[in-house]
Write a protein that holds these residues in place. Structure first.
Motif, mmCIF file in Angstrom:
data_model
loop_
_atom_site.group_PDB
_atom_site.id
_atom_site.type_symbol
_atom_site.label_atom_id
_atom_site.label_comp_id
_atom_site.label_asym_id
_atom_site.label_seq_id
_atom_site.Cartn_x
_atom_site.Cartn_y
_atom_site.Cartn_z
ATOM 1 N N LEU A 160 0.836 -1.206 0.000
ATOM 2 C CA LEU A 160 0.000 0.000 0.000
ATOM 3 C C LEU A 160 0.868 1.252 0.000
ATOM 4 C CD1 LEU A 160 -2.720 -1.020 2.649
ATOM 5 C CD2 LEU A 160 -3.082 -0.626 0.206
ATOM 6 N N GLY A 161 1.934 1.228 0.800
ATOM 7 C CA GLY A 161 2.835 2.380 0.868
ATOM 8 C C GLY A 161 3.584 2.593 -0.430
ATOM 9 N N LEU A 162 4.059 1.491 -1.017
ATOM 10 C CA LEU A 162 4.827 1.613 -2.270
ATOM 11 C C LEU A 162 3.942 2.113 -3.412
ATOM 12 C CD1 LEU A 162 7.010 -1.632 -1.988
ATOM 13 C CD2 LEU A 162 7.782 0.734 -1.717
ATOM 14 N N ARG A 163 2.647 1.733 -3.377
ATOM 15 C CA ARG A 163 1.730 2.202 -4.434
ATOM 16 C C ARG A 163 1.455 3.703 -4.334
ATOM 17 N NH1 ARG A 163 -0.340 -3.013 -4.093
ATOM 18 N NH2 ARG A 163 -1.972 -2.554 -2.579
ATOM 19 N N GLN A 164 1.772 4.293 -3.145
ATOM 20 C CA GLN A 164 1.635 5.754 -2.997
ATOM 21 C C GLN A 164 2.924 6.449 -3.443
ATOM 22 O OE1 GLN A 164 -1.222 7.263 -1.936
ATOM 23 N NE2 GLN A 164 -2.189 5.255 -1.767
ATOM 24 N N HIS A 165 3.776 5.721 -4.154
ATOM 25 C CA HIS A 165 5.004 6.274 -4.750
ATOM 26 C C HIS A 165 6.110 6.568 -3.744
ATOM 27 C CE1 HIS A 165 2.603 6.426 -8.338
ATOM 28 N NE2 HIS A 165 1.724 7.199 -7.730
ATOM 29 N N GLY B 210 3.352 -0.548 19.555
ATOM 30 C CA GLY B 210 2.710 0.115 18.436
ATOM 31 C C GLY B 210 3.371 -0.189 17.108
ATOM 32 N N THR B 211 2.835 0.459 16.095
ATOM 33 C CA THR B 211 3.236 0.213 14.710
ATOM 34 C C THR B 211 3.876 1.470 14.130
ATOM 35 O OG1 THR B 211 1.330 -1.242 14.522
ATOM 36 C CG2 THR B 211 2.308 -0.468 12.452
ATOM 37 N N VAL B 212 4.969 1.300 13.415
ATOM 38 C CA VAL B 212 5.605 2.439 12.749
ATOM 39 C C VAL B 212 5.604 2.197 11.244
ATOM 40 C CG1 VAL B 212 7.663 3.881 12.569
ATOM 41 C CG2 VAL B 212 7.151 2.725 14.730
ATOM 42 N N LEU B 213 4.971 3.107 10.517
ATOM 43 C CA LEU B 213 5.023 3.090 9.057
ATOM 44 C C LEU B 213 6.058 4.121 8.628
ATOM 45 C CD1 LEU B 213 1.147 3.256 8.480
ATOM 46 C CD2 LEU B 213 2.578 1.205 8.493
ATOM 47 N N SER B 214 7.038 3.708 7.819
ATOM 48 C CA SER B 214 8.116 4.624 7.429
ATOM 49 C C SER B 214 8.194 4.731 5.912
ATOM 50 C CB SER B 214 9.473 4.111 7.913
ATOM 51 O OG SER B 214 9.487 3.960 9.297
ATOM 52 N N ALA B 215 8.263 5.966 5.436
ATOM 53 C CA ALA B 215 8.493 6.210 4.006
ATOM 54 C C ALA B 215 9.724 7.102 3.898
ATOM 55 C CB ALA B 215 7.284 6.897 3.386
ATOM 56 N N PHE B 216 10.625 6.751 2.984
ATOM 57 C CA PHE B 216 11.901 7.464 2.915
ATOM 58 C C PHE B 216 12.251 7.753 1.463
ATOM 59 C CE2 PHE B 216 16.734 7.105 3.222
ATOM 60 C CZ PHE B 216 16.886 8.388 3.734
ATOM 61 N N ASP B 217 12.696 9.003 1.219
ATOM 62 C CA ASP B 217 13.066 9.366 -0.158
ATOM 63 C C ASP B 217 14.510 9.853 -0.250
ATOM 64 O OD1 ASP B 217 12.972 11.856 0.985
ATOM 65 O OD2 ASP B 217 11.464 12.696 -0.361
ATOM 66 N N GLY B 218 15.314 9.470 0.724
ATOM 67 C CA GLY B 218 16.719 9.855 0.701
ATOM 68 C C GLY B 218 16.979 11.217 1.305
ATOM 69 N N ALA B 219 15.922 12.044 1.441
ATOM 70 C CA ALA B 219 16.097 13.382 2.015
ATOM 71 C C ALA B 219 15.384 13.511 3.356
ATOM 72 C CB ALA B 219 15.567 14.440 1.055
ATOM 73 N N THR B 220 14.171 12.962 3.423
ATOM 74 C CA THR B 220 13.381 13.056 4.657
ATOM 75 C C THR B 220 12.749 11.702 4.957
ATOM 76 O OG1 THR B 220 12.857 15.373 4.152
ATOM 77 C CG2 THR B 220 11.485 14.305 5.805
ATOM 78 N N ASN B 221 12.705 11.388 6.236
ATOM 79 C CA ASN B 221 12.048 10.174 6.683
ATOM 80 C C ASN B 221 10.664 10.568 7.211
ATOM 81 O OD1 ASN B 221 12.312 7.384 6.986
ATOM 82 N ND2 ASN B 221 12.678 7.587 9.169
ATOM 83 N N PHE B 222 9.622 10.073 6.571
ATOM 84 C CA PHE B 222 8.258 10.375 7.003
ATOM 85 C C PHE B 222 7.728 9.160 7.760
ATOM 86 C CE2 PHE B 222 9.076 12.722 3.114
ATOM 87 C CZ PHE B 222 8.683 14.004 3.442
ATOM 88 N N GLU B 223 7.210 9.397 8.955
ATOM 89 C CA GLU B 223 6.737 8.247 9.739
ATOM 90 C C GLU B 223 5.381 8.520 10.362
ATOM 91 O OE1 GLU B 223 10.571 5.636 11.027
ATOM 92 O OE2 GLU B 223 9.792 7.005 12.556
ATOM 93 N N ARG B 224 4.627 7.446 10.476
ATOM 94 C CA ARG B 224 3.367 7.472 11.213
ATOM 95 C C ARG B 224 3.477 6.378 12.270
ATOM 96 N NH1 ARG B 224 -2.256 8.409 10.060
ATOM 97 N NH2 ARG B 224 -3.191 8.356 12.125
ATOM 98 N N ALA B 225 3.406 6.774 13.541
ATOM 99 C CA ALA B 225 3.505 5.819 14.651
ATOM 100 C C ALA B 225 2.148 5.715 15.332
ATOM 101 C CB ALA B 225 4.561 6.288 15.642
ATOM 102 N N ILE B 226 1.618 4.507 15.369
ATOM 103 C CA ILE B 226 0.247 4.287 15.843
ATOM 104 C C ILE B 226 0.289 3.327 17.017
ATOM 105 C CG2 ILE B 226 -2.048 3.407 15.192
ATOM 106 C CD1 ILE B 226 -0.927 3.844 12.209
ATOM 107 N N GLY B 227 -0.325 3.695 18.121
ATOM 108 C CA GLY B 227 -0.380 2.801 19.273
ATOM 109 C C GLY B 227 -1.176 1.555 18.931
ATOM 110 N N GLY B 228 -0.651 0.384 19.280
ATOM 111 C CA GLY B 228 -1.376 -0.862 19.071
ATOM 112 C C GLY B 228 -1.177 -1.445 17.679
#
Lengths: 228, 465
Positions: B23-28, B61-79
């Motif tokens: 799902l994350g990769l399909r968001q480019h 919790g769960t950490v979703l990480s997206a990285f483009d070499g310049a910035t690390n974008f993360e969403r951390a969700i409890g549980g």
């Protein structure tokens, strides 16, 4: 789950009091390095904090109470957590005290309204202000900065009838300033915590830390010996 | 074999991680990963006056990480709620304009890993653990009439994680245990001294057994401190015990080579790659795959498989330890040191098990080389200074060495100060025994992670006070 915890606690005849706090937090974190924004995070958490009181006796036989606590994440075993808190309370003997009952509290401003609406946008703006304020001083470099903004909703219920909710916000910032003069270097770390962005006074804080960093470059060690 | 015992919600979510990565990769997102992480801990203390059982605040919790070499974008969700996480994987990066970035090629990484244990702490109740602490405390209490307090502190940390990215499907359970024994004694003049010993491991309760000699050693150490003298400040020939060697290592080429500090231009070591920083006897490594050591793990919080990193080789600084971001920004190879305090915090480049590698001398040979010096017995703490390269280590006590022999004269406390390259250059012998010690390490004042430090005995020259 809060209701299930309260029901389980009410069934315990060995407890003389209990408190449950349901704490939900959501927030944003922004991290900067000299090259730009290193990381942007959105963070959410939820937990239940249980405190229990048990009757105990002091070593001399006089009455005492013991307190114990446990943290519980959504879906975790309620009875195991209460059992653990009760066990801990059975190991402690403190002077007799009870839990507070319902009362009126002063209305203290605890929330940053903008942060409640969009923590991520507010934290990015705070970071930009830090970077812009530091950039005004050519002799000093901002090595790193971190900005955390959090909205916390706490629902507290206890065995004496308190049933109250409170929302608050919290902002934590950290920054590292660096300066060099010849072969001397100085580094200054600063951290601040406030409820609202308006209370941070960012530009004044950075000006103060810049002066400290530059003064550190000139500082000398005191002479050894005793003042006559 | 010890079981994985992932929390049920984590175990239920794990089979869906590949789909969530998709799902994350399909968001480019050029790179996308999912980490499920849970951390629980417990401390039990028994002393002459009270007993305490304290649960550490859990974090899961769960950490979703997206990285483009310049910035690390993360969403951390409890549980570990599947629908919430799937929705987040679709939504949290949909408005981001990623930079063009090709992540470094990585091999397929798959597997479930569990700390080997004989006595799994999860199989013992809190009451059983409390009783075992009481038993140790009772054994020590009556050893000497001058003992006024005995503190036994048990600490356990449970970390469970599952990680997935395009090439990884990993899970681990890392179990760590630690037990402190403090003996407090009072002298005739009312002066109070203490000594301590700590047992640790990434292991089960089997490493927390105490033999009579170990207990007697702590009691004797505390009693000897009743007659301790202050050291005359000055430069000394010293032999550091493995714990003291470990603190020197941790504070010099441990913190100083965490490469996020290179990126922030806060570490002098960045300018010393492939340059001499110590005597040719100095070899320093960080190895998260060291079996049983307190800082060990199987993969880091960014899915990098644990392997050793040679930091200093024969006195030459080779490389630092990295997290994904600093490795990408500095264009250097990854090491398995991307660690986070828990799911709610970002990863930084952090140490695991950091140590001086053993040499070829025996301890007896090293002591015999010292005409006059100090044998530094026990570490307390250290302070890092990656930018200034100063070093400060505090030792609980040391023994005088005279004519190639350790004497009964005890000196306490002792502080080591110096300049990192000067201290490392002064090393003239390294013993052939490696010993590791567990503990906790912060990044600045926060971001606490379990680590180990250690080494062999070192013979060097340093300023003591």
């Amino acid at each position: 789950m809060l209701i299930q915890i309260m029901e389980a606690l009410r069934k315990r005849s060995d407890l003389v009091g209990w408190t449950v706090r349901h704490v939900q937090t959501r927030g944003a974190q922004v991290y900067a390095v000299p090259q730009g924004i290193e990381s942007q995070r959105a963070v959410a958490d939820e937990r239940y904090l249980i405190d229990v009181l048990r009757n105990r006796t002091m070593a001399d036989g006089s009455p005492a109470v013991g307190s114990g606590e446990a943290s519980l994440l959504p879906g975790e075993d309620i009875s195991r957590a209460i059992e653990q808190a009760t066990l801990v309370a059975g190991l402690v003997a403190n002077p007799v005290h009870s839990l507070p009952g319902p009362a009126q509290f002063p209305d203290v401003p605890l929330c940053d309204v903008d942060l409640q609406k969009d923590a991520s946008a507010v934290m990015l703006e705070v970071m930009e202000r830090i970077r812009a304020a530091a950039a005004r001083y050519s002799e000093v470099r901002l090595s790193a900065a971190e900005c955390f903004g959090e909205v916390c909703n706490a629902h507290l219920v206890n065995s004496r009838g308190i049933d109250a909710e409170q929302e608050s916000t919290q902002i934590d910032i950290e920054m590292v300033l660096h300066s060099r003069k010849g072969d001397r270097e100085s580094e200054t770390f600063d951290e601040r915590r406030r409820h609202r962005v308006a209370d941070l006074d960012l530009e004044a804080a950075i000006e103060d830390r810049v002066h400290y960093t530059l003064d550190s470059l000139e500082a000398e060690t005191p002479p050894l010996g005793r003042d006559q | 074999m010890t079981e994985m015992k992932l929390p049920s919600a984590m175990a239920e979510l794990r089979p869906a991680l590949g789909e969530i990565v998709g799902l994350g990769l399909r968001q480019h997102a050029p790179y996308f990963s999912v980490l499920l992480s849970s951390k629980h801990g417990l401390t039990i203390e028994v002393n002459n006056r009270e007993e305490q059982v304290t649960e550490h605040p859990p974090a899961a919790g769960t950490v979703l990480s997206a990285f483009d070499g310049a910035t690390n974008f993360e969403r951390a969700i409890g549980g570990f709620k599947r629908e919430e996480i799937q929705t987040a994987a679709r939504d949290f990066i949909k408005d981001i304009s990623f930079q063009s970035y090709i992540p470094p090629a990585q091999s397929e990484r798959r597997g479930d890993f569990v700390t080997p244990m004989q006595i799994d702490p999860l199989d013992l109740s809190i009451q059983e653990k409390l009783d075992r602490c009481r038993e140790v405390q009772q054994r020590v209490k009556g050893q000497d009439a001058r003992i006024v307090n005995v503190r036994v502190i048990y600490n356990e940390l449970k970390r469970k994680a599952a990680f997935a990215d395009r090439n990884a499907d990993l899970a681990q359970r890392v179990q760590r245990v630690k037990m402190y024994l403090f003996v407090v004694v009072a002298g005739a003049a009312g002066d109070v001294r203490y000594d301590f010993h700590i047992k640790y491991g990434a292991s089960g309760w089997e490493v927390l057994t105490w033999n009579d000699d170990e207990i007697q050693g702590v009691v004797d150490g505390a009693l000897a401190l009743l007659n301790a003298e202050r050291i005359e400040p000055g430069e000394y020939r010293i032999i550091s015990t493995p714990g003291v060697s470990g603190v020197i290592c941790h504070e010099s080429f441990g913190h100083g080579v965490e490469t996020d500090m290179f990126l922030k231009e806060r570490a002098r070591a960045a300018h010393f790659i492939d340059k001499i920083v110590g005597s040719p006897l100095v070899n320093i490594a960080d190895n998260p795959s060291q079996p049983g050591s307190y800082g060990s793990y199987f993969f880091d919080d960014e899915g990098q498989m644990a392997t050793p990193t040679q930091i200093v080789e024969n006195g030459v600084f080779r490389r630092g330890i990295t997290d994904r971001y600093s490795a990408a920004a500095l264009h250097i190879p990854r090491s398995a040191n991307g660690r986070r305090q828990d799911y709610s915090r970002k990863t930084y480049a952090r140490m695991s098990n950091t140590f001086f590698s053993p040499g070829s001398s025996t301890l007896d040979e090293m002591i015999a080389q010292v005409d006059y010096g100090i044998f530094l017995d026990k570490r307390i703490s250290g302070v890092e200074d990656p930018q200034g390269w100063g070093i400060q280590v505090t030792c609980h006590y040391g023994h005088e060495i005279k004519g190639g022999k350790i004497t009964e004269r005890v000196l306490a406390p002792i502080g080591i100060t110096g300049n990192v390259p000067d201290v490392l250059q002064s090393i003239i012998a390294v013993s052939n025994q490696l010993q590791m010690f567990g503990g906790s390490c912060g990044k600045g004042h926060k971001e606490v992670v379990p680590v180990a430090l250690g080494g062999p005995h070192l013979l060097l020259t340093a300023r003591l006070a």
